[in-house]
Write a protein that holds these residues in place. Structure first.
Motif: not given
Length: 570
Positions: A358-367, A388-390
């Motif tokens: 699992x990712x420790x921190x993740x961004x999806x579709x950020x604006x 997606x930034x994982x």
């Protein structure tokens, strides 16, 4: 071109009760480009102030010939000063030179100038010709006919504002710096002094600056932590960190790599000699203890011995011990303590029970929107639709892109300090995140409950207590700030307001490590750091078990981290 030179001899500077540097000696010939490096608070910016004549040296001398210009790290503009005001100031001397040349050309007698029998007119004509020749040479050096275009090109290439009505006091530090730098480059001064010129520049701007400095026909002195810039432009490097003899060291070979090799060898010899002297001191102390212990026990004659015989033997042993002390002290060499070295803590990749996949921190579709005060049609600060930034345990991510592309905003979103207008951020429960932003997160004027200014120790302890209260810090994993090799205990005992910009940057790095983070998020981590620490920090980031996200414009750091996954923002 007029003759120029810069000569410094036995220079020293001190504030009341606090010496900054001493024993600085160097000479820069025409066409020379001196790089100035050193630890934070070693006096690099102060040296530029002395060279510029803004500060008076304590001892020593500075001799310069030619017009001098300086670009300091921060420009404190007068209220209402505009870009146009700076540009006109830049062009003032150029226009004055052009006007003087025009007047001299009109006044010059283009006849034969023999002036009659007494030769008076001939002498005047010769003087006029000499003046005209000097002015013409000066005008050609300044390229007065191309000055307006040169300013416009410099502003454009450095990404600076070209709006003459734009107020400087309404700009960011970086925006103001780029305007001032463009103007100074266009001036064509004989001696150019630059303080950290690449801090606020993107790749295209740095390439332009590098080409300008390489072609500079006068003298350049540049304070910088940018290792690539040193490699590209420096013909010699002055290191203000005292060597083993206590004085700054001038490395005469061009480029950073030559300097790095020579200094590494010197530091190795220094640390080796210091360790040897420490061992010698320990042996001296042990032998003294043994000698005087023997004096009280082993050399005491048996009971019943004559009293005067006991006293004589005691005196003989005391003298033998004193001779031993004198011999060992004579063999000792006074070796000063070597400079600090970064001691990076053992960071952990995961906590017990985590899913390693699992990712420790993740961004999806950020604006991230432009902000409430921005116009309705303003461009968002960040918009990565469908992205997606994982960041997995022990993961790596290098974020690059030009100024204004959203690198800092993205890192803030990952850290959870910048709210999302769209998209999601998820983080593993209990994950600790350490951040270093471009802006200082601890107010310089932070005060304690008794009203006194907070020291580094105070601010670090307050941060630790806040994290403990929030359950975000394991007391068994607390990293002692004095053990990191970032700041001395004396520096940590001083108010933060008294520390240099670079020392406060070191403190920000220490704060990021306090809680032994699982993820380190670093925004331009090399800004304001000495190049020795940059090298040490780079190696630590490559080796640590924690996940690391770095956004940087530092070209050498990007090369060093070139095998990391890279996200390029446009």
């Amino acid at each position: 071109m007029p003759q120029v030179h810069l000569v410094v001899r036995d220079l020293a500077f001190a504030y009341p009760g606090r010496p900054v540097f001493e024993g600085v000696t160097f000479r820069v010939p025409p066409g020379g480009r001196l790089g100035v490096v050193g630890e934070n608070a070693s006096g690099k910016s102060t040296l530029l102030g002395v060279l510029a004549g803004r500060l008076a040296p304590t001892v020593g001398e500075v001799r310069t010939a030619g017009r001098l210009a300086v670009v300091e790290q921060e420009l404190d503009p007068a209220e209402g000063l505009t870009v146009g005001d700076l540009v006109q100031g830049t062009l003032r001397e150029v226009r004055e030179t052009a006007a003087a040349l025009d007047a001299a050309a009109r006044a010059f007698d283009h006849g034969d100038g023999d002036g009659g029998d007494d030769g008076t007119d001939a002498a005047a004509s010769a003087a006029g010709l000499a003046e005209l020749t000097d002015l013409l040479a000066r005008a050609e050096h300044l390229e007065v006919w191309d000055a307006d275009r040169r300013v416009d090109v410099a502003l454009t290439r450095l990404g600076a504002s070209r709006d003459p009505d734009r107020r400087l006091d309404e700009m960011s530090v970086g925006e103001r710096y780029r305007v001032r730098l463009a103007c100074r480059l266009a001036e064509r001064s004989d001696v150019l002094l630059l303080d950290e010129p690449t801090n606020h520049l993107d790749d295209a701007a740095v390439a332009f600056l590098t080409a300008e400095l390489q072609a500079w026909r006068g003298i350049v002195v540049v304070v910088t932590h940018d290792r690539q810039l040193l490699d590209d432009v420096a013909t010699a490097i002055l290191d203000l960190d005292p060597g083993m003899d206590g004085h700054p060291v001038l490395y005469g070979q061009p480029g950073y790599l030559s300097y790095r090799f020579a200094k590494t060898q010197a530091l190795h010899r220094w640390r080796q000699r210091w360790r040897e002297e420490q061992k010698r001191a320990e042996r001296l102390a042990a032998r003294l203890d043994a000698s005087y212990e023997g004096l009280s026990d082993e050399w005491r004659p048996e009971k019943g011995s004559q009293k005067n015989r006991r006293a004589t033997r005691a005196r003989i042993h005391v003298k033998a011990a004193d001779r031993l002390v004198q011999k060992l002290e004579a063999e000792a060499v006074e070796v000063p303590t070597p400079p600090l070295e970064l001691v990076f803590p053992d960071l952990v990749a995961m906590s017990p029970g985590w899913d390693p996949s699992a990712s420790v921190v993740e961004l999806r579709n950020p604006r991230v929107s432009a902000g409430a005060s921005a116009p309705a049609d303003a461009r968002p600060r960040l918009d990565l639709a469908g992205t997606r930034i994982a960041v997995p345990p022990s993961g790596r991510l290098l974020v690059v892109g030009p100024n204004g592309s959203g690198k800092s905003t993205l890192l803030g979103a990952l850290a959870g300090t910048v709210p999302l207008a769209r998209g999601t951020r998820t983080v593993v429960d209990g994950a600790r995140v350490g951040t270093v932003g471009q802006e200082e997160s601890v107010p310089v004027g932070l005060r304690m409950g008794d009203g006194r200014l907070a020291t580094g120790f105070d601010a670090y302890a307050r941060e630790a207590l806040d994290l403990l209260a929030a359950g975000a810090l394991d007391p068994e994993l607390l990293v002692p700030v004095a053990a990191l090799g970032l700041l001395t205990e004396d520096d940590l005992d001083r108010p933060l307001a008294e520390l240099s910009v670079g020392q406060r940057r070191r403190f920000e790095i220490a704060r990021a490590l306090l809680a032994v983070p699982h993820v380190l998020i670093l925004d331009e981590p090399t800004n304001h750091l000495s190049i020795d620490l940059v090298d040490e920090l780079t190696r630590a980031l490559q080796r640590t078990s924690a996940a690391v996200v770095v956004a940087t414009h530092d070209r050498r750091l990007r090369d060093d981290l070139g095998d990391w996954p890279t996200l390029t923002l446009a």
